[in-house]
Scaffold this motif. Structure first.
Motif, PDB file in Angstrom:
ATOM      1  N   VAL A 117       0.781  -1.226  -0.157  1.00  0.00           N
ATOM      2  CA  VAL A 117      -0.033  -0.189   0.100  1.00  0.00           C
ATOM      3  C   VAL A 117       0.859   1.205   0.126  1.00  0.00           C
ATOM      4  CG1 VAL A 117      -1.498   1.460   1.317  1.00  0.00           C
ATOM      5  CG2 VAL A 117      -1.953  -0.927   1.086  1.00  0.00           C
ATOM      6  N   ARG A 118       1.853   1.316   0.756  1.00  0.00           N
ATOM      7  CA  ARG A 118       2.759   2.452   0.628  1.00  0.00           C
ATOM      8  C   ARG A 118       3.428   2.655  -0.766  1.00  0.00           C
ATOM      9  NH1 ARG A 118       0.488   1.626   5.050  1.00  0.00           N
ATOM     10  NH2 ARG A 118       0.946   2.242   6.954  1.00  0.00           N
ATOM     11  N   ILE A 119       3.755   1.506  -1.114  1.00  0.00           N
ATOM     12  CA  ILE A 119       4.587   1.702  -2.332  1.00  0.00           C
ATOM     13  C   ILE A 119       3.455   2.152  -3.635  1.00  0.00           C
ATOM     14  CG2 ILE A 119       5.738   0.484  -4.441  1.00  0.00           C
ATOM     15  CD1 ILE A 119       6.839  -1.649  -2.261  1.00  0.00           C
ATOM     16  N   GLU A 120       2.460   1.688  -3.465  1.00  0.00           N
ATOM     17  CA  GLU A 120       1.555   2.179  -4.390  1.00  0.00           C
ATOM     18  C   GLU A 120       1.124   3.791  -4.160  1.00  0.00           C
ATOM     19  OE1 GLU A 120      -1.606  -1.276  -5.494  1.00  0.00           O
ATOM     20  OE2 GLU A 120      -1.802  -0.484  -3.266  1.00  0.00           O
ATOM     21  N   THR A 121       1.251   4.087  -2.944  1.00  0.00           N
ATOM     22  CA  THR A 121       0.953   5.674  -2.692  1.00  0.00           C
ATOM     23  C   THR A 121       2.024   6.572  -3.028  1.00  0.00           C
ATOM     24  OG1 THR A 121      -0.459   5.075  -0.671  1.00  0.00           O
ATOM     25  CG2 THR A 121       0.418   7.187  -0.704  1.00  0.00           C
ATOM     26  N   ILE A 122       3.159   5.783  -2.797  1.00  0.00           N
ATOM     27  CA  ILE A 122       4.209   6.635  -3.119  1.00  0.00           C
ATOM     28  C   ILE A 122       4.371   6.857  -4.884  1.00  0.00           C
ATOM     29  CG2 ILE A 122       6.940   6.399  -3.653  1.00  0.00           C
ATOM     30  CD1 ILE A 122       7.018   5.098  -0.981  1.00  0.00           C
ATOM     31  N   LEU A 123       4.050   5.699  -5.539  1.00  0.00           N
ATOM     32  CA  LEU A 123       4.353   5.820  -6.878  1.00  0.00           C
ATOM     33  C   LEU A 123       2.911   6.690  -7.660  1.00  0.00           C
ATOM     34  CD1 LEU A 123       5.095   2.161  -7.900  1.00  0.00           C
ATOM     35  CD2 LEU A 123       6.690   4.136  -7.628  1.00  0.00           C
ATOM     36  N   ASN A 124       1.885   6.737  -7.055  1.00  0.00           N
ATOM     37  CA  ASN A 124       0.821   7.415  -7.221  1.00  0.00           C
ATOM     38  C   ASN A 124       0.963   9.024  -7.017  1.00  0.00           C
ATOM     39  OD1 ASN A 124      -0.804   5.059  -8.728  1.00  0.00           O
ATOM     40  ND2 ASN A 124      -1.652   4.684  -6.548  1.00  0.00           N
ATOM     41  N   ASP A 125       1.428   9.087  -5.947  1.00  0.00           N
ATOM     42  CA  ASP A 125       1.353  10.666  -5.270  1.00  0.00           C
ATOM     43  C   ASP A 125       2.795  11.619  -5.470  1.00  0.00           C
ATOM     44  OD1 ASP A 125      -1.272  10.086  -4.768  1.00  0.00           O
ATOM     45  OD2 ASP A 125      -0.898   9.625  -2.623  1.00  0.00           O
ATOM     46  N   GLU A 126       3.941  10.750  -5.650  1.00  0.00           N
ATOM     47  CA  GLU A 126       5.039  11.614  -5.756  1.00  0.00           C
ATOM     48  C   GLU A 126       5.847  11.634  -6.975  1.00  0.00           C
ATOM     49  OE1 GLU A 126       7.724  10.066  -2.650  1.00  0.00           O
ATOM     50  OE2 GLU A 126       6.150   9.887  -1.015  1.00  0.00           O
ATOM     51  N   PRO A 127       6.018  12.907  -7.345  1.00  0.00           N
ATOM     52  CA  PRO A 127       6.417  13.297  -8.716  1.00  0.00           C
ATOM     53  C   PRO A 127       7.796  12.450  -9.078  1.00  0.00           C
ATOM     54  CG  PRO A 127       6.522  15.021  -7.337  1.00  0.00           C
ATOM     55  CD  PRO A 127       6.070  14.043  -6.531  1.00  0.00           C
ATOM     56  N   ILE A 128       8.133  11.631  -9.375  1.00  0.00           N
ATOM     57  CA  ILE A 128       9.379  10.925  -9.055  1.00  0.00           C
ATOM     58  C   ILE A 128       9.596  10.348 -10.667  1.00  0.00           C
ATOM     59  CG2 ILE A 128       9.676  10.190  -6.801  1.00  0.00           C
ATOM     60  CD1 ILE A 128       9.085   7.387  -7.516  1.00  0.00           C
ATOM     61  N   ASP A 129      10.772   9.988 -10.932  1.00  0.00           N
ATOM     62  CA  ASP A 129      11.044   9.145 -12.489  1.00  0.00           C
ATOM     63  C   ASP A 129      11.314   7.776 -12.222  1.00  0.00           C
ATOM     64  OD1 ASP A 129      10.964  11.812 -14.053  1.00  0.00           O
ATOM     65  OD2 ASP A 129      12.595  12.254 -12.814  1.00  0.00           O
ATOM     66  N   VAL A 130      12.127   7.385 -11.165  1.00  0.00           N
ATOM     67  CA  VAL A 130      12.705   6.103 -11.122  1.00  0.00           C
ATOM     68  C   VAL A 130      12.294   5.871  -9.509  1.00  0.00           C
ATOM     69  CG1 VAL A 130      14.632   4.551 -11.122  1.00  0.00           C
ATOM     70  CG2 VAL A 130      14.665   6.822 -12.538  1.00  0.00           C
ATOM     71  N   TYR A 131      11.799   4.421  -9.400  1.00  0.00           N
ATOM     72  CA  TYR A 131      11.679   3.809  -7.984  1.00  0.00           C
ATOM     73  C   TYR A 131      12.767   2.830  -7.876  1.00  0.00           C
ATOM     74  CZ  TYR A 131       9.437   0.656  -4.838  1.00  0.00           C
ATOM     75  OH  TYR A 131       9.403  -0.231  -3.720  1.00  0.00           O
ATOM     76  N   VAL A 132      13.467   3.187  -6.898  1.00  0.00           N
ATOM     77  CA  VAL A 132      14.799   2.524  -6.539  1.00  0.00           C
ATOM     78  C   VAL A 132      14.777   1.621  -5.385  1.00  0.00           C
ATOM     79  CG1 VAL A 132      16.085   4.656  -7.678  1.00  0.00           C
ATOM     80  CG2 VAL A 132      15.868   4.308  -4.978  1.00  0.00           C
ATOM     81  N   ASN A 133      15.862   0.734  -5.064  1.00  0.00           N
ATOM     82  CA  ASN A 133      16.019  -0.219  -4.077  1.00  0.00           C
ATOM     83  C   ASN A 133      14.537  -0.963  -4.006  1.00  0.00           C
ATOM     84  OD1 ASN A 133      18.526   0.660  -3.363  1.00  0.00           O
ATOM     85  ND2 ASN A 133      17.541   2.371  -2.056  1.00  0.00           N
ATOM     86  N   PRO A 134      14.163  -1.336  -5.073  1.00  0.00           N
ATOM     87  CA  PRO A 134      12.695  -2.056  -5.225  1.00  0.00           C
ATOM     88  C   PRO A 134      12.818  -3.241  -4.332  1.00  0.00           C
ATOM     89  CG  PRO A 134      13.673  -2.353  -7.448  1.00  0.00           C
ATOM     90  CD  PRO A 134      14.699  -1.365  -6.602  1.00  0.00           C
ATOM     91  N   THR A 135      11.498  -3.725  -3.867  1.00  0.00           N
ATOM     92  CA  THR A 135      11.212  -4.953  -3.300  1.00  0.00           C
ATOM     93  C   THR A 135      11.973  -5.089  -2.008  1.00  0.00           C
ATOM     94  OG1 THR A 135      12.622  -6.428  -4.723  1.00  0.00           O
ATOM     95  CG2 THR A 135      10.389  -5.826  -5.483  1.00  0.00           C
ATOM     96  N   TYR A 136      12.653  -4.083  -1.704  1.00  0.00           N
ATOM     97  CA  TYR A 136      13.603  -4.179  -0.292  1.00  0.00           C
ATOM     98  C   TYR A 136      12.622  -4.828   0.933  1.00  0.00           C
ATOM     99  CZ  TYR A 136      16.904  -3.511   3.290  1.00  0.00           C
ATOM    100  OH  TYR A 136      17.741  -3.311   4.464  1.00  0.00           O
ATOM    101  N   LEU A 137      13.346  -5.559   1.661  1.00  0.00           N
ATOM    102  CA  LEU A 137      12.712  -6.222   2.759  1.00  0.00           C
ATOM    103  C   LEU A 137      13.807  -5.941   3.941  1.00  0.00           C
ATOM    104  CD1 LEU A 137      10.801  -9.395   1.628  1.00  0.00           C
ATOM    105  CD2 LEU A 137       9.850  -7.106   1.762  1.00  0.00           C
ATOM    106  N   PRO A 138      13.509  -6.074   5.223  1.00  0.00           N
ATOM    107  CA  PRO A 138      14.011  -5.993   6.304  1.00  0.00           C
ATOM    108  C   PRO A 138      14.928  -7.347   6.632  1.00  0.00           C
ATOM    109  CG  PRO A 138      11.983  -4.921   6.745  1.00  0.00           C
ATOM    110  CD  PRO A 138      11.727  -5.579   5.243  1.00  0.00           C
ATOM    111  N   ASP A 139      15.988  -7.224   7.259  1.00  0.00           N
ATOM    112  CA  ASP A 139      16.711  -8.465   7.253  1.00  0.00           C
ATOM    113  C   ASP A 139      15.762  -9.596   7.805  1.00  0.00           C
ATOM    114  OD1 ASP A 139      19.076  -7.118   6.127  1.00  0.00           O
ATOM    115  OD2 ASP A 139      19.849  -6.874   7.963  1.00  0.00           O
ATOM    116  N   GLU A 140      14.984  -9.230   9.000  1.00  0.00           N
ATOM    117  CA  GLU A 140      14.402 -10.061   9.565  1.00  0.00           C
ATOM    118  C   GLU A 140      13.398 -11.172   8.764  1.00  0.00           C
ATOM    119  OE1 GLU A 140      10.698  -9.800  12.945  1.00  0.00           O
ATOM    120  OE2 GLU A 140      12.040  -8.224  12.686  1.00  0.00           O
ATOM    121  N   ILE A 141      13.021 -10.491   7.525  1.00  0.00           N
ATOM    122  CA  ILE A 141      12.153 -11.339   6.820  1.00  0.00           C
ATOM    123  C   ILE A 141      12.705 -11.391   5.527  1.00  0.00           C
ATOM    124  CG2 ILE A 141      10.165 -10.884   8.209  1.00  0.00           C
ATOM    125  CD1 ILE A 141       9.510  -8.658   6.024  1.00  0.00           C
ATOM    126  N   ASN A 142      13.962 -11.026   5.191  1.00  0.00           N
ATOM    127  CA  ASN A 142      14.285 -11.093   3.759  1.00  0.00           C
ATOM    128  C   ASN A 142      14.470 -12.518   3.210  1.00  0.00           C
ATOM    129  OD1 ASN A 142      15.299  -9.873   1.383  1.00  0.00           O
ATOM    130  ND2 ASN A 142      17.635 -10.533   2.181  1.00  0.00           N
TER     131      ASN A 142
END
Length: 493
Positions: free
Chosen positions: A380-405
């Motif tokens: 949900v947070r990713i979708e909100t970022i991509l829909n609302d923030e004026p960016i060109d590139v989404y980086v470090n994609p699909t990153y998960l914390p070490d605990e669940i990586n």
């Protein structure tokens, strides 16, 4: 009355002067009165010493410059300087090109009646791509490139302005310079591996040739000179030790796949000069990124503008804003944002449903709880970022914390991947293939490619030690079968 001896001496002196005079004349002509060793190859008025291949009428002389204007033709130097056969040399010319014009300077080549020269290297002249129909070929190898071997993916020259092009060959090392700045720096290995269409791209010796590429390309050349260097000079550079990796770089470069790292940070141990030396080794173009956001770098519009005002951007690089956290739009004006070539962000900083602001790479700041619930919030947070923030590139994609990586493949379900891909597509945002974190997975990349997503490569280095060679990115480009048309490039300014 002259004695016989005096007559002989007089006649001998006259003969010596007569013998010396032609040598002096030849030396005068070759050096064109330059004591620094530079020899003019073009007199600005005639094509003496030059021979055109097919479509000779494509070459004209205007205002002291050679001008390309017509269908394909190559103008070969066939003059007297070193019998037009050079090994080590410095070459220089002043060049001007109209928008979208394509040309090049060949060396170690030889005359051929038609076609693209098959022998020797080409130093590319191409400042900007012309408008083409969707899906048509777009040339990405720009001015300063050692064409198809070590490319420059952002032009260091401007259209409709004169710039200086210098090429130096010494031993096995080739260097190109634009307006005095080093661009390509390539040392040929003892055993070269080339794509079949570039089999002749090897060092030997030969002449120069200028390229008239097509009727729409208008390029001017003047002040064309050469300085002959001794054949036995040592090679100043070092070839890549990894021949297999070098061959992969060349295969992608010749296929027009832009090898760009658009996520590079200058750190205390990594100056721009050190970074650019690394880029030239592999034929990469860098985008230097500035961290902008709460607790992550510049936090005010005033401070960021002061930095941008003082920043001297190397012409062959891009300049990026890394938007940190979700507060960045409240900190910086659009006018300041527009000073960068592009903007990127990630989803590594956000506030969860319980109101906790998390930076996912810092364990003590991150609350995971139930992995499935965490993933639902993350998407949900990713979708909100991509829909609302004026960016060109989404980086470090699909990153998960070490605990669940370790649950990456299980947690990144098809549905979750498709939701992120849909948001990327709807907002025309490119997806970074991250070399440092080795993200996203090949499965995600292939799915995104099918979904029409464009890609970039990025490192997100912490310093000099992990700047890297984009090996994961190259692996993924090859595995997913990505082409030049699948890659995103910042818009030309």
């Amino acid at each position: 009355m002259h004695t016989a001896t005096s007559v002989l001496r007089t006649n001998g002196d006259t003969m010596n002067r007569l013998l010396i005079l032609p040598a002096i004349c030849v030396l005068f002509l070759l050096t064109s009165c330059n004591s620094d060793g530079w020899i003019s190859l073009f007199d600005g008025e005639t094509m003496e010493g030059w021979q055109a291949s097919e479509n000779a009428d494509s070459w004209q002389i205007e205002d002291g410059a050679l001008v390309t204007r017509g269908p394909r033709s190559h103008l070969f130097y066939v003059g007297d300087v070193n019998d037009h056969n050079l090994k080590n040399f410095e070459f220089t010319a002043d060049v001007k090109a109209t928008p979208g014009s394509n040309s090049g300077i060949y060396f170690h080549t030889e005359y051929q009646d038609s076609g693209w020269p098959s022998k020797g290297y080409e130093a590319q002249v191409f400042n900007s791509s012309p408008d083409v129909e969707p899906g048509a070929y777009v040339e990405r190898k720009l001015t300063g490139s050692l064409y198809g071997i070590r490319n420059i993916w952002k032009t260091p020259a401007r259209n409709d302005e004169w710039f200086n092009y210098r090429i130096v060959v010494q031993g096995k090392t080739i260097r190109t310079y634009i307006n005095g700045a080093l661009m390509a720096d390539y040392t040929e290995p003892e055993a070269t591996e080339r794509p079949e269409t570039m089999a002749g791209r090897v060092l030997s010796s030969g002449t120069f040739a200028l390229q008239c590429h097509d009727p729409e390309s208008v390029v001017q050349y003047k002040n064309i000179k050469v300085k002959i260097l001794p054949d036995d000079l040592p090679t100043p550079g070092e070839p890549l030790e990894d021949a297999e990796y070098d061959a992969r770089l060349i295969a992608l470069s010749s296929a027009n796949v832009p090898l760009m790292d658009l996520h590079v940070h200058i750190r205390q141990d990594l100056t721009s000069d050190l970074a650019l030396a690394n880029a030239r080794q592999y034929g990469f173009t860098y985008g230097f990124a500035v961290n902008c956001g709460l607790m992550m770098g510049f936090e005010t519009d005033e401070a960021l503008n002061q930095f941008v005002d003082s920043y001297v951007q190397p012409p062959e690089t891009y300049f990026a804003m890394q938007a940190e956290g979700r507060e960045w739009l409240d900190l910086f004006t659009q006018e300041t944002i527009d000073r960068f070539d592009y903007v990127f962000t990630d989803a590594m900083t956000w506030t969860n449903d319980a109101g906790k602001r998390m930076r996912l790479w810092i364990p003590e700041e991150t609350e995971v709880g139930d992995p499935e619930n965490f993933m639902d919030q993350l998407v949900v947070r990713i979708e909100t970022i991509l829909n609302d923030e004026p960016i060109d590139v989404y980086v470090n994609p699909t990153y998960l914390p070490d605990e669940i990586n370790h649950l990456y493949d299980e947690l990144w379900t098809e549905d979750r991947m498709d939701r992120v891909i849909a948001a990327l597509f709807q907002n025309d945002i490119a997806l970074e293939i991250n070399d440092r974190f080795k993200l996203p997975s090949a499965t995600f990349i292939k799915r995104a490619e099918t979904g029409g997503i464009k890609f970039t490569c990025g490192t997100n280095n912490s310093g000099l030690g992990d700047l890297g060679r984009l090996e994961y990115c190259i692996d993924m480009i090859e595995e997913a079968g990505l082409t030049a048309q699948d890659m995103w490039i910042p818009p030309q300014r």
